[in-house]
Design a protein around this motif. Structure first.
Motif, short mmCIF file in Angstrom:
data_model
loop_
_atom_site.label_atom_id
_atom_site.label_comp_id
_atom_site.label_asym_id
_atom_site.label_seq_id
_atom_site.Cartn_x
_atom_site.Cartn_y
_atom_site.Cartn_z
N THR A 144 0.93 -1.19 0.03
CA THR A 144 0.13 0.08 -0.14
C THR A 144 0.95 1.29 -0.01
O THR A 144 0.60 2.08 -0.64
CB THR A 144 -0.87 0.01 1.17
N PHE A 145 1.94 1.15 0.84
CA PHE A 145 2.63 2.43 1.02
C PHE A 145 4.00 2.30 0.24
O PHE A 145 4.94 3.19 0.27
CB PHE A 145 3.02 2.80 2.35
N ARG A 146 4.30 1.37 -0.78
CA ARG A 146 5.33 1.02 -1.41
C ARG A 146 6.64 1.29 -0.86
O ARG A 146 7.46 2.01 -1.28
CB ARG A 146 5.25 2.13 -2.81
N LEU A 147 6.61 0.64 0.26
CA LEU A 147 7.78 0.71 1.17
C LEU A 147 9.03 -0.01 0.41
O LEU A 147 8.71 -1.15 -0.21
CB LEU A 147 7.56 0.06 2.59
N GLN A 148 10.10 0.30 0.66
CA GLN A 148 11.20 -0.33 0.13
C GLN A 148 12.36 -0.52 1.21
O GLN A 148 12.52 0.42 2.22
CB GLN A 148 12.05 0.57 -0.95
N GLU A 149 12.98 -1.48 1.03
CA GLU A 149 14.09 -1.90 2.01
C GLU A 149 15.30 -0.91 1.77
O GLU A 149 15.77 -0.55 0.65
CB GLU A 149 14.82 -3.15 1.65
N GLN A 150 15.83 -0.43 2.98
CA GLN A 150 16.88 0.44 2.72
C GLN A 150 18.16 -0.19 3.27
O GLN A 150 18.38 -1.10 3.73
CB GLN A 150 16.69 1.69 4.00
N PRO A 151 19.31 0.24 2.48
CA PRO A 151 20.51 -0.27 2.90
C PRO A 151 20.88 -0.17 4.24
O PRO A 151 20.35 0.94 5.15
CB PRO A 151 21.54 0.46 2.02
N PRO A 152 21.61 -0.91 4.91
CA PRO A 152 22.01 -0.87 6.53
C PRO A 152 22.84 0.31 6.55
O PRO A 152 23.80 0.59 5.71
CB PRO A 152 22.62 -2.01 6.80
N PHE A 153 22.48 1.11 7.66
CA PHE A 153 23.75 2.06 8.04
C PHE A 153 24.42 1.79 9.25
O PHE A 153 23.72 1.07 10.19
CB PHE A 153 22.80 3.34 8.65
N ASP A 154 25.76 2.21 9.36
CA ASP A 154 26.30 1.93 10.43
C ASP A 154 26.20 3.28 11.21
O ASP A 154 25.29 4.32 10.74
CB ASP A 154 27.88 1.80 10.37
N LYS A 155 26.58 3.54 12.32
CA LYS A 155 26.16 4.56 13.20
C LYS A 155 26.91 5.97 12.51
O LYS A 155 25.92 6.75 12.67
CB LYS A 155 26.69 4.67 14.70
N LYS A 156 28.01 5.96 12.13
CA LYS A 156 28.52 7.09 11.42
C LYS A 156 27.62 7.71 10.22
O LYS A 156 27.47 9.02 10.19
CB LYS A 156 29.87 6.86 10.98
N GLN A 157 27.12 6.72 9.45
CA GLN A 157 26.41 7.07 8.43
C GLN A 157 24.83 7.40 8.65
O GLN A 157 24.37 8.47 8.04
CB GLN A 157 26.51 5.68 7.30
N PHE A 158 24.37 6.83 9.75
CA PHE A 158 23.14 7.36 10.21
C PHE A 158 23.17 8.58 10.58
O PHE A 158 22.11 9.42 10.41
CB PHE A 158 22.54 6.24 11.14
N VAL A 159 23.99 8.97 11.40
CA VAL A 159 24.20 10.39 12.23
C VAL A 159 24.53 11.19 10.98
O VAL A 159 23.79 12.57 11.00
CB VAL A 159 25.31 10.13 13.05
N ALA A 160 25.13 11.02 10.00
CA ALA A 160 25.38 12.03 8.87
C ALA A 160 24.15 12.34 8.17
O ALA A 160 23.81 13.45 7.79
CB ALA A 160 26.54 11.51 7.98
N TYR A 161 23.40 11.11 7.92
CA TYR A 161 22.02 11.13 7.15
C TYR A 161 21.07 11.86 8.17
O TYR A 161 20.42 12.98 7.32
CB TYR A 161 21.54 9.98 7.11
N ILE A 162 20.97 11.74 9.30
CA ILE A 162 20.00 12.62 10.16
C ILE A 162 20.35 14.01 10.26
O ILE A 162 19.63 14.93 10.13
CB ILE A 162 19.97 11.90 11.45
N LYS A 163 21.61 14.33 10.35
CA LYS A 163 22.31 15.71 10.46
C LYS A 163 21.78 16.36 9.05
O LYS A 163 21.20 17.79 8.89
CB LYS A 163 23.63 16.03 10.72
N LYS A 164 21.81 15.95 7.96
CA LYS A 164 21.61 16.59 6.75
C LYS A 164 20.08 16.41 6.75
O LYS A 164 19.36 17.49 6.03
CB LYS A 164 22.03 15.61 5.38
N TYR A 165 19.22 15.57 7.09
CA TYR A 165 17.84 15.74 7.13
C TYR A 165 17.27 16.94 8.15
O TYR A 165 16.50 17.61 7.52
CB TYR A 165 17.57 14.43 7.41
N ILE A 166 18.00 17.09 9.32
CA ILE A 166 17.61 18.24 10.12
C ILE A 166 17.90 19.58 9.57
O ILE A 166 17.17 20.43 9.50
CB ILE A 166 18.36 17.84 11.44
N LYS A 167 19.00 19.43 8.97
CA LYS A 167 19.34 20.81 8.03
C LYS A 167 18.39 21.23 7.16
O LYS A 167 18.13 22.36 6.89
CB LYS A 167 20.80 20.82 7.47
#
Length: 62
Positions: free
Chosen positions: A17-40
């Motif tokens: 229904t929501f066309r969800l897709q599997e995301q590649p796994p993040f390590d902690k450093k990649q996740f923090v970088a992604y979230i910081k970019k999203y917040i910005k």
């Protein structure tokens, strides 16, 4: 059984229904970088007062 399609593909309703897709796994450093970019990118879209509250709450959760 007559009328049953053996070729039918079974799917999970919510995923389909929501066309969800599997995301590649993040390590902690990649996740923090992604979230910081999203917040910005998100922060400028909030109203002035909401921006300040958002920034304050984000900093508290670090």
């Amino acid at each position: 059984m007559k009328g049953v399609d053996d070729q039918a593909v079974k799917v999970v309703d919510i995923v389909d229904t929501f066309r969800l897709q599997e995301q590649p796994p993040f390590d902690k450093k990649q996740f923090v970088a992604y979230i910081k970019k999203y917040i910005k990118l998100l922060t400028p879209k909030l109203d002035g007062e909401k921006q300040e509250e958002f920034k304050k709450n984000i900093e508290e959760s670090n």
